[in-house]
Design an enzyme around this catalytic site. Structure first.
Site, PDB file in Angstrom:
ATOM      1  N   GLU A 720       0.727  -1.101   0.100  1.00  8.73           N
ATOM      2  CA  GLU A 720      -0.156  -0.013  -0.408  1.00  8.73           C
ATOM      3  C   GLU A 720       1.171   1.154   0.433  1.00  8.73           C
ATOM      4  O   GLU A 720       2.294   1.282   0.506  1.00  8.73           O
ATOM      5  CB  GLU A 720      -0.770   0.112   0.724  1.00  8.73           C
ATOM      6  N   SER A 721       0.439   1.966  -0.732  1.00  7.09           N
ATOM      7  CA  SER A 721       1.154   3.847  -0.535  1.00  7.09           C
ATOM      8  C   SER A 721       0.861   4.287   0.283  1.00  7.09           C
ATOM      9  O   SER A 721       2.428   4.587   0.160  1.00  7.09           O
ATOM     10  CB  SER A 721       0.930   4.346  -1.712  1.00  7.09           C
TER      11      SER A 721
END
Length: 1455
Positions: A720-721
């Site tokens: 996930e960013s």
């Protein structure tokens, strides 16, 4: 004209030669390059050129790490007292060399004398200089070492350097220089020696000559090699500088490289020379002082780590271009591909750059060091060059694993061989020089990791040899490198499931076994890795590998299995040799954590002292075991994992960010994906943990991309960013905090980190077709450094680093032992800066208990499987050695379960001996080596370590013994050699040395092996087996007399079950009964404490079935007799004697055994030898039974009665002894007991008085009379006499009279004589005890009873008529009695006393017996006189009584 013609001809020849040289090449050693096609099978040539002066003498090293010139002064062949003769000798020698060179030169017209037009003679400068030397050489004055050597060396050196000379001329000149060097013409004390040596090296390394034919060229090259080696080995070598040594090695490698297209002889000589150069140079390392504080501009290992890899490609490109341009053989056919040749060429050291390390510009200080006398600087450059040779494959873009043998393994193998020689000679002294040590720690080991995966067995073998040497010498400095090598190379290759070829597996296994043969290797693996929370369990991995590799699963036994077995046994034998040196398990206090302790802060005060590091290692292992359990929980459920660690006090009850961060950072075995997810979580606590996690890293002095590699190697970046942003933000903050030099703020670090991740994904993702270029990368990072650009070189270096080596953000699938990636290596080097020191173990066995607990189970299984599948006696013996080592260690650490497993395992190999196939089994025992060796080993273990054998072990051992017994090999054929070697009997004869628990289990195993008896059927199973086991049980019982209390319960129960369940005679019941008797016989003298229990056990004999007893009772009695005669003095209690007399009493009723039984009784009672108060009544009763028994002759009954009668003497003696006792209470009790015994005696004899046999009956009466009348010394109270009359005398009198009147004469013969005897007995006893009896109040009753029985006897009818003898005897006896009573004043005339007076009663009965006795005993005058006196006495008594009454009345009135 002729001359001109000749000149023209010569000129044309020279031109043609020049043209030829343009094709064939003019040899220039400084620039010559060629391909390398030599074979690597033997680097040592058969023809060895040696230096006549011997080995190079090493001086000591001083400042700046160079050789001091402190060699001995003088040259053996040069100097003496006068100096003249030897000086001339040297001059003659040099003169001869000049002549040799000139002679060869004159063969070529080029070197002839030329005359010019003016008739002046013109000679070539080379010839002229030689001739000038010849003219001067004999004119020099002084000692030779005072002459400048340049004067006589220069002409030869000019010839060598000249490009006009051919190979033959150059070769002769080289030989001359070689001769001068090797004959000690010069040494370190010669004047101007430094300049001379420098000139020699410069000339040789820039040697040029025309190549006319291959043969002469190779000869010249060989001579060049000779001279180069001589320069390093001669005494004057100490004057050479670091630069010159590097140049020599460079030139030698040029020739090695050039020799690839030459003959094999030249190839071998060149390689040999290179090898000798390296050996000679590095042999001086031990004499060099520590240079750590002397060398400036020193690179730290981490700096090399961060810069070396990036610069290598640039350096390689530059050298590759130079090497290609310098090659003089571009037009020639090459032996191998030109690309590889160029790669080799590119790694050749540039002479003018002086081995510039890592492609960096050399600073002035390093140039100064290179010009000083040689030492560490040149060694650093040479070693770095050797390591750089290993980069050839990497530069070619080839993976060693993908290479086939078609890629000549020559270059890496050659380099590895040279490196190994350097390490062998430098040894532990590398650690004194940080630059050398740094090369080994980083560059060398990184290449070893790479070539460790080579498909070439030769390369792999050499790599392993180098690592073994490094382990021996530098393991303290290579802790993590060694761990990586074992995990990523050895353990990977040795397992077939990782795709390694069989040859690779075999070489890796051989290397591993070599390590295992080092005595402390496995101890150090366990202490340093298995007990370190941040390291893998190398010891466990190795033992698991060896154990599994030794198993021939579905395959026949191979060399791989044997290798693994050798490794296992080497480890075991190492432990066995250390036994007794160090702690044992019981001495260690367990680790208990009662409160939270930061496990990552645990330290050891002194890693060199076992008293400090051993407890520390135990404690650290405890932490690691709990952490691994916690990691397992964590990998399944993060929350539960943390809760578990809180419960074990490895995390605080209230979690704090630092403790959780350290757990995630330092615990091995955690799922890196879970760590990444946890660190990237948005939870506030997780964010705090993330920042604390980042603070555990030290990024000082390293570039951003390397720091990011190290950071991301500890976990997997989440997908996930937002999580990625949080993770990179924490990283950037930490990096900027420690490395603020290039970046102006942490935001710049964050942006650049993102950019690196994007570049990594772009470049290494196969789905991305258009890759980011260097310009793109630089453009993307403009103005990120506080509004300014970062240096282009900085970004370019990062770009190439990422493109070359991927940052892996996903785990490697399916590998238990992952490959060493560049990122992992960088992380390892970073981690090595702060890892715990390497613990060096000695011969102590401090950790062996824990190690053996891990190893023993798999080892036994593996050894047994190999033993089962082996068919070679040598392998059998290897396995047996392993079994014995396991047994020895197990016994030392009291691991009974391990020895039991071992015994059970070995006994399985003996089950082929089938008792039902005797001949086949006996033959198999003789023919089958495996069975024989297993049998011998089982009993060797039983005899040596029986203390630690338990139930299962003894059960299997006894099963083997029973098999041998059933085959007839025990004990009748004990002489069989095979059985003799086993020493089976020793197991039982030496059982007294077994510990209590083992002894008890052995006895129980024998009982169980013998079978369980059942009522009515002698025993379940084979009776022969039961008998054999019973005999062994009795044997160990007798051998353990001091511990009979331990065994007795089980032994007695077993024998009791046999006795009570057997109803028919058999050998088993015989062995049981007589075994019991033997035990009692042997143990009674030694164990009085259980004598009663032993004797009570003999009552089992009385419980024998009648059919059994009839068969064996005679023998039983004989054994009892022997037992009593041997141990009578040891039987003290009544209980013990009760058992003995019960057995003897039984014999009185048994025909065959009665004689032996009576003989035993006679032994006890004769002269009271063994009569005691405890056995008196029992023996008397037994004697009575023998007296009553009709089984023997009358004489035996008579003797039995004599024994009874003679026992009165004992009673009298005991009475006398009792009266001397100190306390009255004791005296009274003892006298009372003696009287009771006396009463029991006469009662027993009284019973025999009724015997039908006349002789026995009458002798019993006489014996009774003796006992009654002989009790003078016995204190018999009057009341007991009365009891004796009632129960003994009167009963005997009455019973005999009844018998005489009622029984037939044929049953009781001559009863008249018996009645006479009993009457005499009555009269005599009565008269003897009259004084005591008369004091009794019941005396009258007793007297009347005597008169009544006397009266009955006068009226008795025997055979229908009265006995005349009795009628005559009775009055006589009564008269005698009355006279005695009269004389004692007991019977006196009485008047008015009434009818119950003694006088009246007496004469009342006398009227019926003998009325005339009154007048005879009391004549009338005496009777009257007696009555008168009695009347007067009565009157006097009456008068006295009246006066007393009156006086009492008067007193009463007066008062």
């Amino acid at each position: 004209m002729k001359t001109n013609s000749q000149d023209a001809t010569g000129h044309r020849k020279q031109e043609s030669m020049s043209n030829l040289e343009s094709v064939e090449g003019q040899y220039n050693l400084a620039t010559a390059t060629t391909t390398t096609t030599t074979t690597s099978s033997n680097l040592h040539p058969p023809l060895v050129f040696t230096c006549s002066s011997g080995k190079c003498q090493a001086g000591s090293f001083g400042k700046m790490g160079h050789l001091k010139m402190q060699m001995e002064t003088g040259i053996n062949a040069i100097e003496d007292q006068s100096g003249y003769t030897n000086r001339n000798s040297i001059a003659c020698m040099i003169n001869a060399e000049i002549g040799a060179v000139l002679a060869v030169m004159r063969r070529n017209v080029r070197w002839g004398v030329h005359y010019m037009a003016d008739d002046d003679q013109l000679e070539h400068s080379l010839v002229k200089s030689l001739k000038e030397l010849r003219r001067q050489i004999f004119s020099w004055q002084g000692q030779w070492h005072s002459i400048n050597p340049v004067l006589y060396l220069q002409p030869f050196l000019d010839v060598i350097k000249s490009d006009e000379t051919g190979a033959p001329i150059t070769g002769v000149a080289l030989s001359s220089v070689y001769k001068i060097l090797t004959l000690d013409v010069i040494d370190q004390n010669t004047v101007n020696i430094e300049d001379a040596m420098h000139l020699v090296v410069d000339a040789i390394t820039s040697c040029r000559f025309e190549v006319t034919d291959p043969g002469s060229e190779e000869v010249a090259l060989m001579k060049i090699l000779q001279v180069l080696l001589a320069c390093v080995k001669c005494k004057a070598s100490t004057t050479l500088s670091n630069q010159h040594i590097c140049t020599i090695v460079n030139s030698c490698f040029h020739i090695v490289h050039q020799a690839g297209t030459k003959s094999e002889l030249l190839q071998r000589i060149a390689r040999y020379t290179m090898h000798e150069l390296v050996r000679c140079i590095f042999s001086h390392l031990q004499d060099i002082e520590n240079t750590e504080h002397l060398l400036i501009n020193e690179r730290s290992p981490l700096k090399q780590e961060t810069s070396g890899q990036n610069n290598e490609s640039t350096v390689f490109s530059r050298l590759l271009e130079n090497g290609s341009q310098n090659s003089s053989y571009d037009g020639e056919p090459l032996g191998i591909s030109s690309g590889i040749a160029s790669a080799v060429t590119s790694t050749v050291m540039d002479e003018n750059s002086a081995f510039a390390s890592n492609g960096n510009e050399t600073d002035p200080h390093e140039l100064q060091l290179m010009s000083e006398p040689y030492g560490v600087p040149c060694m650093v450059e040479i070693f770095h060059f050797l390591c750089s040779l290993l980069n050839v494959v990497e530069h070619m873009g080839m993976n060693p694993r993908s290479n086939t043998i078609a890629f000549d393994e020559d270059v890496p193998l050659f380099a590895l061989t040279l490196i190994n020689s350097a390490i062998e000679l430098g040894g532990p002294f590398f650690r004194c020089h940080p630059r050398l040590l740094s090369l080994i720690q980083d560059e060398l080991f990184r290449n070893l990791m790479q070539f460790g995966l080579s498909m070439s067995p030769l390369v792999l073998s050499m790599v392993c040899s180098i690592v073994l040497n490094l382990y021996h010498h530098l393991r303290k400095e290579l802790k993590l490198q060694l761990e990586a090598f074992f995990s990523c190379v050895i353990l990977r290759l040795a397992q077939s499931k990782y795709g390694a070829s069989y040859q690779q597996q075999e070489v890796a296994m051989e290397a591993l076994v070599d390590f295992c043969r080092q005595k402390t290797f496995m101890v150090e693996m366990y202490a340093n890795y298995d007990c370190d929370i941040t390291c893998s369990n190398v010891f466990e991995d190795i033992t698991n590998l060896l154990s599994k590799s030794a198993f021939p699963v579905n395959n026949p036994l191979s060399s791989m299995h044997i290798l693994a077995l050798d490794g296992l046994i080497a480890v075991m034998q190492g432990m066995a040799e250390r036994i007794g040196n160090g702690y044992v398990s019981s001495e260690r206090s367990p680790v208990n954590l009662e409160q939270y302790i930061p496990f990552w802060l645990e330290k050891c005060e002194n890693y060199g002292d076992p008293n400090d590091w051993v407890p520390f290692v135990f404690r650290r292992k405890y932490f690691k075991q709990r952490l691994m359990i916690g990691a397992d929980h964590f990998n399944r459920d993060v929350k539960k994992g943390l809760e578990f660690l809180q419960g074990t006090h490895l995390l605080p009850d209230k979690l704090d960010p630092q403790s959780v961060a350290c757990f995630l950072r330092y615990t091995a075995g955690l799922d890196k994906n879970l760590i990444g997810d946890y660190l990237g979580n948005h939870d506030e606590f997780c964010v705090q943990v993330l920042h604390q996690f980042a603070r555990t890293f030290d990024f000082q002095g390293i570039t951003l991309d390397k720091a990011l590699r190290i950071f991301l190697e500890s976990f997997r970046l989440p997908g996930e960013s937002q999580k990625i942003h949080r993770v990179l933000e924490a990283f950037s903050e930490r990096y900027f905090e420690q490395s603020p030099d290039v970046l102006v703020n942490k935001d710049a670090a964050l942006v650049l980190s993102y950019s690196i991740i994007m570049l990594n994904t772009d470049h290494h993702n196969v789905q991305v077709k258009k890759k980011m270029t260097e310009e793109d990368f630089i453009r993307n990072n403009r103005l990120i450094n506080g509004g300014k650009d970062l240096p282009r070189e900085f970004l370019s270096e990062i770009y190439h680093s990422i493109c070359k080596n991927e940052i892996r953000t996903t785990p490697e699938p399916g590998f238990g032992f992952p490959e060493m990636s560049p990122s992992r290596w960088i992380s390892l080097m970073h981690k090595s800066r702060k890892t715990a020191p390497f613990i060096v173990s000695d011969s102590r066995a401090d950790l062996d208990y824990d190690m053996f607990a891990i190893l023993s189970g798999p080892a036994i299984a593996a050894i047994s499987v190999v033993f089962d599948n082996a068919e070679n006696e040598e392998i059998y013996q290897t396995c047996i050695d392993g079994f014995l080592a396991v047994a020895k260690i197990s016994a030392h650490y009291h691991l009974a379960n391990v020895i039991d497993d071992l015994v059970v395992c070995l006994c399985k190999f003996i089950t082929i001996l089938d008792p039902f196939s005797v001949e086949e089994s006996v033959q198999a025992l003789g023919d089958d080596t495996k069975v024989r060796m297993a049998l011998e080993t089982v009993f060797a273990i039983a005899n040596s370590y029986g203390d630690y054998i338990r139930a299962a072990g003894w059960r299997n051992i006894l099963d083997c013994i029973l098999r041998l017994h059933k085959l007839g090999l025990l004990p009748t054929r004990l002489a069989v050699q095979i059985i003799q070697k086993c020493h089976i009997d020793t197991v039982f004869t030496e059982s007294k040395f077994l510990q209590a628990e083992s002894l008890l289990l052995l006895a129980r195993a024998l009982i169980n092996a013998g079978g369980q008896p059942r009522k009515g059927n002698s025993i379940s199973g084979d009776e022969d087996t039961s008998v054999f086991c019973l005999e062994l049980l009795v044997a160990i019982t007798l051998n353990n007399r001091d511990r009979i209390g331990l065994l007795w319960k089980d032994v007695y129960e077993h024998i009791s079950n046999i006795v009570q369940s057997t109803v028919t005679p058999c050998i088993l019941i015989e062995k049981a009964v007589f075994g019991l008797l033997r035990i009692c016989h042997r143990l009674l003298p030694y164990k009085e404490s259980i004598a009663d229990e032993l004797l009570r056990s003999l009552q089992l004999v009385l419980k024998l079935d009648a059919r059994v007893a009839d068969i064996y009772y005679e023998q039983i009695t004989q054994e009892v007799s022997r037992l009593v005669k041997a141990n009578a003095s040891h039987v003290r209690s009544q209980l013990g004697w009760r058992t003995i007399t019960s057995l003897l009493s039984f014999t009185a009723r048994h025909q065959e055994s009665s004689e032996a039984g009576f003989d035993t009784l006679l032994f006890i009672m004769s002269d009271g030898a063994h009569l005691l108060p405890a056995n008196y009544v029992l023996c008397v009763d037994t004697a009575r039974q023998f007296a009553e028994s009709r089984l023997g002759q009358v004489e035996r009954s008579v003797v039995a009665l004599d024994l009874m009668a003679g026992s009165v003497n004992c009673l009298e003696k005991w009475t006398s002894d009792a009266k001397q006792a100190a306390k009255d209470e004791e005296v009274e009790k003892m006298l009372k007991d003696i009287v009771e015994m006396w009463l029991r005696l006469v009662q027993g004899i009284k019973k025999v008085c009724l015997d039908p046999r006349e002789e026995v009956r009458n002798h019993a009466l006489l014996s009774l009379q003796t006992c009654l009348t002989g009790a003078v010394g016995i204190h018999v109270p009057p009341d007991l006499w009365l009891q004796c009359f009632d129960q003994v005398i009167f009963t005997a009198v009455d019973d005999l009279l009844e018998i005489a009147e009622e029984y037939y004469q044929k049953e009781y013969r001559n009863m008249e004589g018996t009645l006479i005897l009993v009457l005499k007995l009555l009269s005599k006893v009565f008269l003897q005890s009259l004084s005591k009896l008369s004091q009794l109040t019941d005396f009258s009753k007793l007297w009347v009873a005597v008169l009544d029985r006397t009266e009955k006897y006068t009226k008795a009818k025997i055979r229908g008529r009265r006995s005349e003898k009795l009628q005559e005897l009775v009055p006589e006896l009564l008269k005698n009695t009355l006279l005695v009573m009269k004389s004692q004043g007991i019977l006196l005339p009485s008047s008015g006393a009434g009818e119950n007076s003694l006088w009246e009663l007496t004469w009342l009965h006398m009227k019926n017996i003998a009325p005339s006795l009154q007048s005879e005993v009391f004549p009338a005058p005496e009777l009257q006189q007696a009555l008168h006196k009695q009347i007067e006495a009565v009157d006097a008594n009456t008068s006295v009584s009246s006066n007393e009454t009156v006086s009492q009345d008067g007193a009463g009135v007066g008062s």
